[in-house]
Scaffold this active site. Structure first.
Site, PDB file in Angstrom:
ATOM      1  NE  ARG A  35      45.319  32.080  37.815  1.00 13.29           N
ATOM      2  CZ  ARG A  35      44.034  32.350  37.098  1.00 13.29           C
ATOM      3  NH1 ARG A  35      44.010  32.899  35.881  1.00 13.29           N
ATOM      4  NH2 ARG A  35      43.142  31.668  37.778  1.00 13.29           N
TER       5      ARG A  35
ATOM      6  N   GLY B   8      33.596  41.133  43.849  1.00 10.87           N
ATOM      7  CA  GLY B   8      34.272  39.732  44.215  1.00 10.87           C
ATOM      8  C   GLY B   8      33.131  38.523  44.118  1.00 10.87           C
TER       9      GLY B   8
ATOM     10  N   GLY C  42      45.395  39.598  39.850  1.00 10.78           N
ATOM     11  CA  GLY C  42      45.313  38.634  40.641  1.00 10.78           C
ATOM     12  C   GLY C  42      43.837  38.054  40.972  1.00 10.78           C
TER      13      GLY C  42
ATOM     14  CG  ASP D  97      45.178  37.614  33.321  1.00 13.24           C
ATOM     15  OD1 ASP D  97      45.342  38.289  32.149  1.00 13.24           O
ATOM     16  OD2 ASP D  97      43.869  37.810  33.656  1.00 13.24           O
ATOM     17  CG  ASN D  98      42.531  34.699  31.668  1.00 11.44           C
ATOM     18  OD1 ASN D  98      42.601  34.804  32.674  1.00 11.44           O
ATOM     19  ND2 ASN D  98      41.787  35.364  30.853  1.00 11.44           N
TER      20      ASN D  98
ATOM     21  NE  ARG E 281      34.810  36.790  38.360  1.00 16.92           N
ATOM     22  CZ  ARG E 281      33.649  36.631  37.489  1.00 16.92           C
ATOM     23  NH1 ARG E 281      32.415  36.922  38.046  1.00 16.92           N
ATOM     24  NH2 ARG E 281      33.875  36.560  36.301  1.00 16.92           N
TER      25      ARG E 281
ATOM     26  CE  LYS F  81      35.724  33.146  37.585  1.00 19.48           C
ATOM     27  NZ  LYS F  81      36.049  32.612  36.254  1.00 19.48           N
TER      28      LYS F  81
END
Length: 587
Positions: free
Chosen positions: A246, A182, A146, A338-339, A149, A169
């Site tokens: 993603r 974060g 998830g 996830d990227n 940050r 971000k």
């Protein structure tokens, strides 16, 4: 998550060259009507046209706190930015991205702009949230990850009705932060800001960056994970994309099974509705059918299953993206699922690197060093592996069959080779691909550790004249073929002779026209890591001019830019120290 993955080696009989292109040709014509006209809309921050389709149409977390936890049955958690700030400052901004949003560039001059884009002061109309997703990290399922940050502010609809998501971000903790704070440091934020824009101007699909601000506070980071943390300036970068969905956004719900499989379908429907409308509007067509195998008489029509058409297009977009990376010598460094963007965008700039000395095994990620899973040469195969994981997710949700999944992977392979061969042909100024010539060239580049970018830029100076004396053949490449002995000179001379013969045989006789064409695809300037570091060093001392100057150079990578030649130089000796040429995942 791995046991049901489709077989990447499965083959089928093709009857189309590009499913994605065929589907796009069926898209409704109103997308083109009037939308190509340049608008002069200039809006203030208060006048931006916000929309919140993600929050409105998808299930959310009933809680809105930032306590780290597992978040079930939800695509997002509503959270507010919480990074502490003290006199935040605007480091850099992109006029190009402001234009996408119809934002008046004068808004960057507002005294409260850094406050708003550090998250300290709310933006009118924003509804902020952090997205829930999972992912395979270095080939192993990692469960829930998830936005740890990154906090999305919402979506903006511009005057062309294009949807752009704004995300901060480094804006503070979310339920997905796990054990982290974060926050983000200026060092990594500069890299992400600059590379987002540099990749766009290279012509490579990417998320964008609107601006970068310092928070005025310090953040503790152990860059090398060696027990020596230090305080670094904190920063927040505003990332912009049509979507930050993603592969892992779908994987997390499929991994949990049960009712969460319905979320996979809802997310797929959402993505198709907002980002792949041509698939939603397609009609049945014989040209979009294929036979899944020699021994199988069945025929699958992609127009009968929009999810199959969708995964095929995602596979082709991903293949096209990776081919462009290989062409320009870009190594992402962290190709976890996830990227991986479902839109085929470069996303999440961490320990990336452009090739300096050509090395197929180069990885810019210290975490990747043991196995070099994500090294430059492996990127095409990793792209396919990631598509297999995504396809297995859709299969688990009963959205596609194994035959459709295998076809998507086959399309990935075909699309990658088509794109890569076309790119390499253009880089060489040739009209068709010559495998032997390219393979020999890449071998020579690797043996002599030749600078990848500068070599292709210099190559356009070769004349297509078979009568050039042998001892003059390498003169145009003198600046890039450094410290090579007699044997290697002979190898390069032989290659140049073969190259000139290929140019002549192709009927390419206009050297100036070919040079212009080659220079338009072989950049003079790429965002080398040492250039980033020089800008970072100045910025950490409070001087942001080098960040801004570097951005301007990278906005015109294919132009000569007299006076800027130093930005095309080979890396100095200090550039090879850890922390410059290589970084960790969390840098």
């Amino acid at each position: 998550m791995d046991s049901s993955s489709p077989d990447p080696s499965s083959s089928s009989s093709l009857s189309v060259d590009s499913v994605a292109d065929a589907l796009k040709n069926q898209s409704l014509s109103e997308q083109d009507d009037g939308n190509s006209k340049k608008t002069n809309v200039k809006l203030s921050l208060e006048d931006l046209n916000w929309d919140h389709s993600f929050v409105r149409e998808l299930p959310g977390d009933p809680r809105s706190d930032s306590i780290p936890r597992q978040v079930f049955h939800a695509c997002y958690t509503k959270v507010l930015p919480s990074a502490e700030v003290e006199n935040p400052k605007l480091v850099a901004w992109s006029d190009s991205v402001a234009e996408l949003l119809d934002l008046d560039p004068k808004e960057f001059e507002r005294p409260d702009f850094p406050l708003k884009f550090s998250g300290a002061s709310p933006l009118a109309g924003a509804v902020s949230y952090a997205q829930c997703y999972g992912g395979h990290q270095f080939g192993t399922w990692a469960g829930q990850l998830g936005d740890g940050r990154a906090i999305t502010l919402g979506e903006i609809l511009n005057s062309k009705l294009e949807r752009w998501e704004l995300q901060l971000k480094g804006a503070g903790k979310t339920p997905y932060s796990r054990f982290a704070d974060g926050l983000a440091v200026l060092r990594s934020s500069i890299r992400e800001f600059l590379c987002s824009e540099a990749m766009h101007f290279l012509g490579i699909p990417t998320t964008r960056a609107l601006c970068l601000v310092t928070t005025g506070k310090f953040v503790t980071r152990d860059m090398f994970y060696d027990g020596n943390p230090k305080d670094e300036p904190g920063a927040v970068v505003c990332r912009v994309s049509q979507s930050f969905l993603r592969f892992g956004s779908y994987q997390i719900h499929a991994s949990r099974g049960g009712d969460d499989l319905g979320i996979v379908r809802s997310l797929a429907d959402y993505a198709i509705r907002h980002h792949f409308p041509h698939i939603e509007n397609m009609s049945r067509s014989e040209s979009l059918s294929f036979s899944p195998g020699d021994d199988d008489q069945s025929v699958v029509d992609l127009t009968s299953n929009k999810y199959a058409a969708w995964v095929v297009e995602i596979a082709e977009r991903t293949a096209s993206l990776v081919a462009k990376w290989q062409g320009v010598g870009f190594t992402h460094g962290v190709l976890n699922t996830d990227n991986m963007s479902i839109l085929g965008l470069t996303i999440d700039y961490g320990p990336f690197g452009f090739l300096d000395a050509f090395d197929p095994s180069y990885t810019p990620n210290t975490t990747d060093l043991p196995g070099r899973r994500y090294c430059f040469a492996n990127q095409p195969d990793i792209g396919l592996w990631n598509i297999a994981q995504f396809a297995s997710t859709l299969m688990a949700a009963d959205l596609i069959s194994d035959k459709e999944a295998n076809y998507a992977m086959e399309r990935y392979g075909t699309k990658f080779m088509d794109e890569y061969q076309a790119i390499m042909s253009r880089k060489l100024g040739l009209q068709k691909y010559n495998k032997q010539l390219v393979n020999k060239l890449l071998g020579n580049l690797a043996v002599d550790k030749v600078d990848y970018t500068n070599f292709f830029r210099a190559l356009s100076n070769i004349r297509a004249d078979p009568g050039i004396p042998v001892d003059e053949l390498l003169v145009p490449l003198k600046s890039v073929l450094l410290d090579i002995g007699k044997e290697r000179k002979e190898a390069w001379t032989s290659w140049v002779q073969s190259y000139i013969q290929e140019l002549v045989a192709s009927g390419i006789s206009d050297d100036e026209e070919r040079k212009a064409s080659m220079d338009s695809v072989n950049p003079k300037y790429v965002l080398r890591n040492y250039l980033c570091q020089s800008a970072i060093d100045a910025a950490e001392m409070g001087d942001f001019e080098e960040v801004r100057r570097l951005l301007k150079v990278m906005e015109r990578p294919y132009e000569e830019q007299p006076g800027m030649e130093k930005y095309a130089r080979l890396p100095p000796a200090w550039a090879y120290r850890p922390g410059v040429c290589m970084l960790s995942c969390s840098s």
